[in-house]
Motif scaffolding. Structure first.
Motif, PDB file in Angstrom:
ATOM      1  N   GLY A  61      68.489 143.982  92.963  1.00 49.00           N
ATOM      2  CA  GLY A  61      67.382 144.900  92.690  1.00 49.00           C
ATOM      3  C   GLY A  61      66.480 144.378  91.590  1.00 49.00           C
ATOM      4  N   SER A  62      65.314 145.008  91.470  1.00 49.48           N
ATOM      5  CA  SER A  62      64.361 144.629  90.428  1.00 49.48           C
ATOM      6  C   SER A  62      63.566 145.856  90.026  1.00 49.48           C
ATOM      7  CB  SER A  62      63.436 143.506  90.912  1.00 49.48           C
ATOM      8  OG  SER A  62      62.609 143.971  91.967  1.00 49.48           O
ATOM      9  N   ALA A  63      63.087 145.859  88.806  1.00 49.08           N
ATOM     10  CA  ALA A  63      62.202 146.906  88.287  1.00 49.08           C
ATOM     11  C   ALA A  63      61.150 146.214  87.432  1.00 49.08           C
ATOM     12  CB  ALA A  63      62.985 147.927  87.461  1.00 49.08           C
ATOM     13  N   GLU A  64      59.897 146.487  87.736  1.00 48.67           N
ATOM     14  CA  GLU A  64      58.838 145.723  87.083  1.00 48.67           C
ATOM     15  C   GLU A  64      57.629 146.600  86.812  1.00 48.67           C
ATOM     16  OE1 GLU A  64      57.816 141.437  88.239  1.00 48.67           O
ATOM     17  OE2 GLU A  64      56.149 142.576  89.112  1.00 48.67           O
ATOM     18  N   GLY A  65      57.008 146.383  85.681  1.00 52.27           N
ATOM     19  CA  GLY A  65      55.724 146.994  85.366  1.00 52.27           C
ATOM     20  C   GLY A  65      54.659 145.918  85.324  1.00 52.27           C
ATOM     21  N   ASN A  66      53.466 146.242  85.810  1.00 51.01           N
ATOM     22  CA  ASN A  66      52.408 145.235  85.832  1.00 51.01           C
ATOM     23  C   ASN A  66      51.096 145.856  85.357  1.00 51.01           C
ATOM     24  OD1 ASN A  66      50.855 146.181  88.425  1.00 51.01           O
ATOM     25  ND2 ASN A  66      53.034 146.081  89.034  1.00 51.01           N
ATOM     26  N   ILE A  67      50.268 144.999  84.835  1.00 51.17           N
ATOM     27  CA  ILE A  67      48.973 145.439  84.323  1.00 51.17           C
ATOM     28  C   ILE A  67      47.941 144.371  84.651  1.00 51.17           C
ATOM     29  CG2 ILE A  67      49.479 144.463  82.040  1.00 51.17           C
ATOM     30  CD1 ILE A  67      47.796 146.722  80.838  1.00 51.17           C
ATOM     31  N   SER A  68      46.779 144.824  85.098  1.00 51.96           N
ATOM     32  CA  SER A  68      45.689 143.886  85.382  1.00 51.96           C
ATOM     33  C   SER A  68      44.394 144.437  84.793  1.00 51.96           C
ATOM     34  CB  SER A  68      45.544 143.660  86.889  1.00 51.96           C
ATOM     35  OG  SER A  68      45.241 144.866  87.555  1.00 51.96           O
ATOM     36  N   TRP A  69      43.516 143.525  84.396  1.00 52.39           N
ATOM     37  CA  TRP A  69      42.302 143.969  83.716  1.00 52.39           C
ATOM     38  C   TRP A  69      41.234 142.903  83.831  1.00 52.39           C
ATOM     39  CZ3 TRP A  69      41.310 144.016  77.802  1.00 52.39           C
ATOM     40  CH2 TRP A  69      40.179 144.806  77.510  1.00 52.39           C
ATOM     41  N   ALA A  70      40.032 143.343  84.143  1.00 52.71           N
ATOM     42  CA  ALA A  70      38.876 142.453  84.152  1.00 52.71           C
ATOM     43  C   ALA A  70      37.950 142.892  83.024  1.00 52.71           C
ATOM     44  CB  ALA A  70      38.154 142.511  85.495  1.00 52.71           C
ATOM     45  N   PRO A  71      38.007 142.237  81.865  1.00 60.08           N
ATOM     46  CA  PRO A  71      37.174 142.659  80.722  1.00 60.08           C
ATOM     47  C   PRO A  71      35.689 142.552  81.053  1.00 60.08           C
ATOM     48  CG  PRO A  71      38.212 140.539  80.288  1.00 60.08           C
ATOM     49  CD  PRO A  71      38.844 141.061  81.529  1.00 60.08           C
ATOM     50  N   ASP A  72      34.951 143.529  80.568  1.00 59.14           N
ATOM     51  CA  ASP A  72      33.517 143.617  80.875  1.00 59.14           C
ATOM     52  C   ASP A  72      32.745 142.771  79.864  1.00 59.14           C
ATOM     53  OD1 ASP A  72      31.187 144.494  82.155  1.00 59.14           O
ATOM     54  OD2 ASP A  72      31.005 146.227  80.826  1.00 59.14           O
ATOM     55  N   LEU A  73      32.844 141.447  80.005  1.00 60.32           N
ATOM     56  CA  LEU A  73      32.254 140.549  79.019  1.00 60.32           C
ATOM     57  C   LEU A  73      30.742 140.581  79.017  1.00 60.32           C
ATOM     58  CD1 LEU A  73      34.577 137.439  79.506  1.00 60.32           C
ATOM     59  CD2 LEU A  73      34.761 139.266  77.809  1.00 60.32           C
ATOM     60  N   TRP A  74      30.141 140.758  80.174  1.00 64.84           N
ATOM     61  CA  TRP A  74      28.685 140.649  80.285  1.00 64.84           C
ATOM     62  C   TRP A  74      28.003 142.009  80.506  1.00 64.84           C
ATOM     63  CZ3 TRP A  74      29.062 136.184  78.429  1.00 64.84           C
ATOM     64  CH2 TRP A  74      30.014 135.270  78.886  1.00 64.84           C
ATOM     65  N   GLY A  75      28.805 143.058  80.491  1.00 63.98           N
ATOM     66  CA  GLY A  75      28.222 144.391  80.590  1.00 63.98           C
ATOM     67  C   GLY A  75      27.956 144.866  82.010  1.00 63.98           C
ATOM     68  N   LYS A  76      28.506 144.194  83.030  1.00 66.20           N
ATOM     69  CA  LYS A  76      28.257 144.638  84.408  1.00 66.20           C
ATOM     70  C   LYS A  76      28.772 146.049  84.629  1.00 66.20           C
ATOM     71  CE  LYS A  76      29.239 143.573  89.243  1.00 66.20           C
ATOM     72  NZ  LYS A  76      29.902 142.645  90.196  1.00 66.20           N
ATOM     73  N   VAL A  77      29.989 146.315  84.144  1.00 68.20           N
ATOM     74  CA  VAL A  77      30.570 147.645  84.331  1.00 68.20           C
ATOM     75  C   VAL A  77      29.780 148.678  83.532  1.00 68.20           C
ATOM     76  CG1 VAL A  77      32.611 149.078  83.982  1.00 68.20           C
ATOM     77  CG2 VAL A  77      32.850 146.746  84.835  1.00 68.20           C
TER      78      VAL A  77
ATOM     79  N   ILE B 173      36.177 137.198  84.590  1.00 63.15           N
ATOM     80  CA  ILE B 173      37.533 136.872  84.145  1.00 63.15           C
ATOM     81  C   ILE B 173      38.430 138.067  84.402  1.00 63.15           C
ATOM     82  CG2 ILE B 173      38.964 136.252  82.157  1.00 63.15           C
ATOM     83  CD1 ILE B 173      36.517 134.977  80.897  1.00 63.15           C
ATOM     84  N   SER B 174      39.601 137.803  84.949  1.00 65.51           N
ATOM     85  CA  SER B 174      40.583 138.867  85.161  1.00 65.51           C
ATOM     86  C   SER B 174      41.917 138.422  84.577  1.00 65.51           C
ATOM     87  CB  SER B 174      40.738 139.184  86.650  1.00 65.51           C
ATOM     88  OG  SER B 174      41.172 138.052  87.367  1.00 65.51           O
ATOM     89  N   LEU B 175      42.583 139.342  83.923  1.00 66.19           N
ATOM     90  CA  LEU B 175      43.870 139.080  83.279  1.00 66.19           C
ATOM     91  C   LEU B 175      44.951 139.924  83.940  1.00 66.19           C
ATOM     92  CD1 LEU B 175      42.608 139.317  79.594  1.00 66.19           C
ATOM     93  CD2 LEU B 175      42.844 137.249  80.982  1.00 66.19           C
ATOM     94  N   SER B 176      46.130 139.369  83.972  1.00 66.73           N
ATOM     95  CA  SER B 176      47.243 140.118  84.555  1.00 66.73           C
ATOM     96  C   SER B 176      48.517 139.796  83.788  1.00 66.73           C
ATOM     97  CB  SER B 176      47.421 139.775  86.041  1.00 66.73           C
ATOM     98  OG  SER B 176      47.725 138.402  86.212  1.00 66.73           O
ATOM     99  N   ALA B 177      49.427 140.740  83.773  1.00 70.08           N
ATOM    100  CA  ALA B 177      50.722 140.555  83.110  1.00 70.08           C
ATOM    101  C   ALA B 177      51.753 141.410  83.819  1.00 70.08           C
ATOM    102  CB  ALA B 177      50.630 140.933  81.638  1.00 70.08           C
ATOM    103  N   ALA B 178      52.983 140.919  83.832  1.00 68.84           N
ATOM    104  CA  ALA B 178      54.084 141.667  84.441  1.00 68.84           C
ATOM    105  C   ALA B 178      55.291 141.551  83.543  1.00 68.84           C
ATOM    106  CB  ALA B 178      54.383 141.148  85.841  1.00 68.84           C
ATOM    107  N   ASP B 179      56.138 142.572  83.535  1.00 68.86           N
ATOM    108  CA  ASP B 179      57.318 142.586  82.687  1.00 68.86           C
ATOM    109  C   ASP B 179      58.364 143.446  83.375  1.00 68.86           C
ATOM    110  OD1 ASP B 179      58.776 141.916  80.392  1.00 68.86           O
ATOM    111  OD2 ASP B 179      58.332 143.884  79.520  1.00 68.86           O
ATOM    112  N   GLY B 180      59.622 142.946  83.430  1.00 69.16           N
ATOM    113  CA  GLY B 180      60.639 143.751  84.099  1.00 69.16           C
ATOM    114  C   GLY B 180      61.993 143.066  84.117  1.00 69.16           C
ATOM    115  N   PHE B 181      62.803 143.490  85.069  1.00 64.67           N
ATOM    116  CA  PHE B 181      64.164 142.993  85.189  1.00 64.67           C
ATOM    117  C   PHE B 181      64.465 142.717  86.650  1.00 64.67           C
ATOM    118  CE2 PHE B 181      63.967 145.612  81.438  1.00 64.67           C
ATOM    119  CZ  PHE B 181      64.679 144.894  80.495  1.00 64.67           C
ATOM    120  N   SER B 182      65.299 141.672  86.879  1.00 59.25           N
ATOM    121  CA  SER B 182      65.737 141.358  88.237  1.00 59.25           C
ATOM    122  C   SER B 182      67.179 140.890  88.168  1.00 59.25           C
ATOM    123  CB  SER B 182      64.848 140.253  88.838  1.00 59.25           C
ATOM    124  OG  SER B 182      65.284 139.930  90.147  1.00 59.25           O
TER     125      SER B 182
END
Length: 485
Positions: free
Chosen positions: A133-149, A316-325
């Motif tokens: 089994g595994s349990a994982e949390g993930n996060i992704s983000w595209a910082p608004d560097l140029w103000g598009k958002v 630019i998009s950033l992502s990270a994951a953290d968990g157990f397997s």
């Protein structure tokens, strides 16, 4: 998860230090006169701070208007459609704003599997079962560097405010349409009274002529003329029923009812002609919702230019994951089973054969079109108000003349009838005087009607008590939504 936290901190720093490409919005100048042409040298009887606020129709002192006008903002289908569009635009703002923040997710899995091994040859009934089994949390983000958002949020907020002003404009338009229909109905009732009075008078005239015809003192042609005149007046009286029915049906639809649901009794009282406080021309830019619609659309198009320009810069998009397997599953949350990952993606279009340049050019052209539309809307608004002023001024003069004409024509018709009975004039003279009296009274009533309609138009063209300061205030919209449900 120190690396993930560090990555997010760096990204947040980049975001806070990021710029917003594209032009910042500044409202362009619009042609605004220092005073209304039609009011030059004229002092208003009512001060501008007493302008109607919201329930402007109460100044007409008509019970039917007071009863029906509040239903427009609740039950009119055009208004309800505009309200739904406004709510949709508010939702779009929330969607755009969510892009400023990371997307966080959780995932988990479990697997039970039976496998074969060398022990199976010794014991055919033995088949080991493993669980993982595994349990994982993930996060992704595209910082608004140029103000598009942020530019997109700016665009959607301006669009939502334009839709809010559109709702106000739709409400005001339907309210003025209802006031117009009620005035038309009241004038039709007044015309009915006038024609009924005329029919009664013509009936008496015919009786006199017939008596004289029987006595042989008047030719048969006079009797025919008097009878024809009466029949024409009766036909005109009957024809008014069609117009009245149509006005009644229109009023029903404007308040969200089927025509058969509304029955308006005949009334002999016309609405009161009110004085309308005006104010200075510059206040019109804040008081007319259609001008605000055009101005907010202009602001939205300005933000759209920034959105288009942002396509020149890398994303630019950033992502990270953290968990157990763990396999087997026992001890899944043990530190030895800890897993993590950090990633970053950079995306940049190197060559697109002028696509981005075309999109920026299109956005700038759309903005220029919005500016022209805004200035044209302002010019049309001042034209509307000046038209209303000139109509009211000229009609007031005409009303004075017609009031005198009604008195003279009434007196003339009575004199002509008396002279006819005395045998000093023929019936054609008397009939002409009677027709002149009716025509003059109808003209006077028509001028009263137009003065009332021009007053309604003036109130609408001045904004009906609305103000652009109400933008972003959802209290009125929430009140309307509660009333609808």
């Amino acid at each position: 998860m120190k690396i993930s936290h560090t990555a997010l901190a760096i990204s947040l720093t980049l975001l806070l230090g990021g710029c917003m490409v594209g032009p910042d919005y500044h409202r362009p100048q619009a042609p605004v006169p220092t005073q209304y042409k039609e009011l030059s040298g004229w002092m208003q009887a009512a001060p501008s701070d007493e302008a109607p606020k919201g329930d402007w129709w109460t100044t007409f002192n008509d019970p039917l208007l007071d009863q029906l006008e509040p239903q427009v903002s609740v039950s009119n289908q055009t208004v309800r459609q505009a309200y739904a569009n406004y709510q949709e635009a508010l939702a779009d703002v929330k969607v755009a704003r969510a892009s400023l923040f990371p997307t966080i997710g959780l995932s988990g899995s479990g697997t039970k599997q039976r496998t074969t091994s060398s022990s199976a040859s010794l014991n055919p009934d033995f088949h080991p079962v493993s669980t993982s089994g595994s349990a994982e949390g993930n996060i992704s983000w595209a910082p608004d560097l140029w103000g598009k958002v942020r530019r997109t949020i700016e665009e959607n907020k301006a669009t939502a405010q334009a839709d809010q002003a559109t709702l106000a404009n739709a409400t005001l338009s339907e309210q003025t349409a209802l006031a117009t229909a009620v005035i038309e109905l009241r004038v039709t009732d007044a015309n009915t009274d006038l024609l009924q009075k005329t029919v009664d008078a013509y009936t008496e005239y015919l009786r006199v002529v017939e008596n004289q015809g029987t006595a042989g003192t008047t030719p048969p042609s006079d009797v025919i003329t008097a009878r024809t005149q009466l029949e024409n007046a009766k036909a005109s009286l009957i024809a008014l029923g069609v117009a009245r029915a149509q006005y009644e049906h229109a009023i029903a639809v404007l308040v969200g009812k089927n025509p058969e649901e509304l029955d308006i009794p005949h009334s002999t009282t016309l609405p009161t002609l009110p004085d309308v406080p005006v104010g200075v021309p510059s206040t019109l830019l804040q008081r007319r919702p259609d001008i605000t619609v055009a101005e907010r659309q202009m602001a939205a198009q300005n933000a759209a230019v920034g959105v288009a320009i942002s396509a020149y810069y890398p994303s630019i998009s950033l992502s990270a994951a953290d968990g157990f397997s763990q396999s087997p599953l026992a001890g899944l949350l043990h530190l030895a089973n800890h897993i993590w990952s950090v990633g970053a993606d950079v995306d940049e279009t190197v060559f697109d054969f002028g696509a981005r340049h075309g999109e920026v050019a299109a956005a700038k052209a759309a903005y220029e079109a919005a500016v022209a539309n805004y200035r044209g809307t302002v010019l049309t608004a001042f034209q509307n108000v000046e038209d209303d002023f000139s109509g009211l001024r000229i009609l007031a003069q005409q009303a004075d003349v017609l009031d005198a004409a009604v008195k003279d024509s009434t007196q003339g018709a009575q004199i002509a009838l008396n002279e006819y009975q005395a045998g000093t004039v023929d019936y054609t003279t008397a009939a002409t005087a009677q027709a002149t009296q009716l025509s003059t009274e109808e003209s006077a009533l028509s001028v009263k009607q137009q003065r009332l309609l021009d007053t309604v138009s003036l109130i609408g063209d001045l904004g009906g008590g609305w103000s652009a300061d109400q933008l972003g205030d959802s209290k009125q919209a929430d009140k309307q939504a509660n009333a609808e449900h």
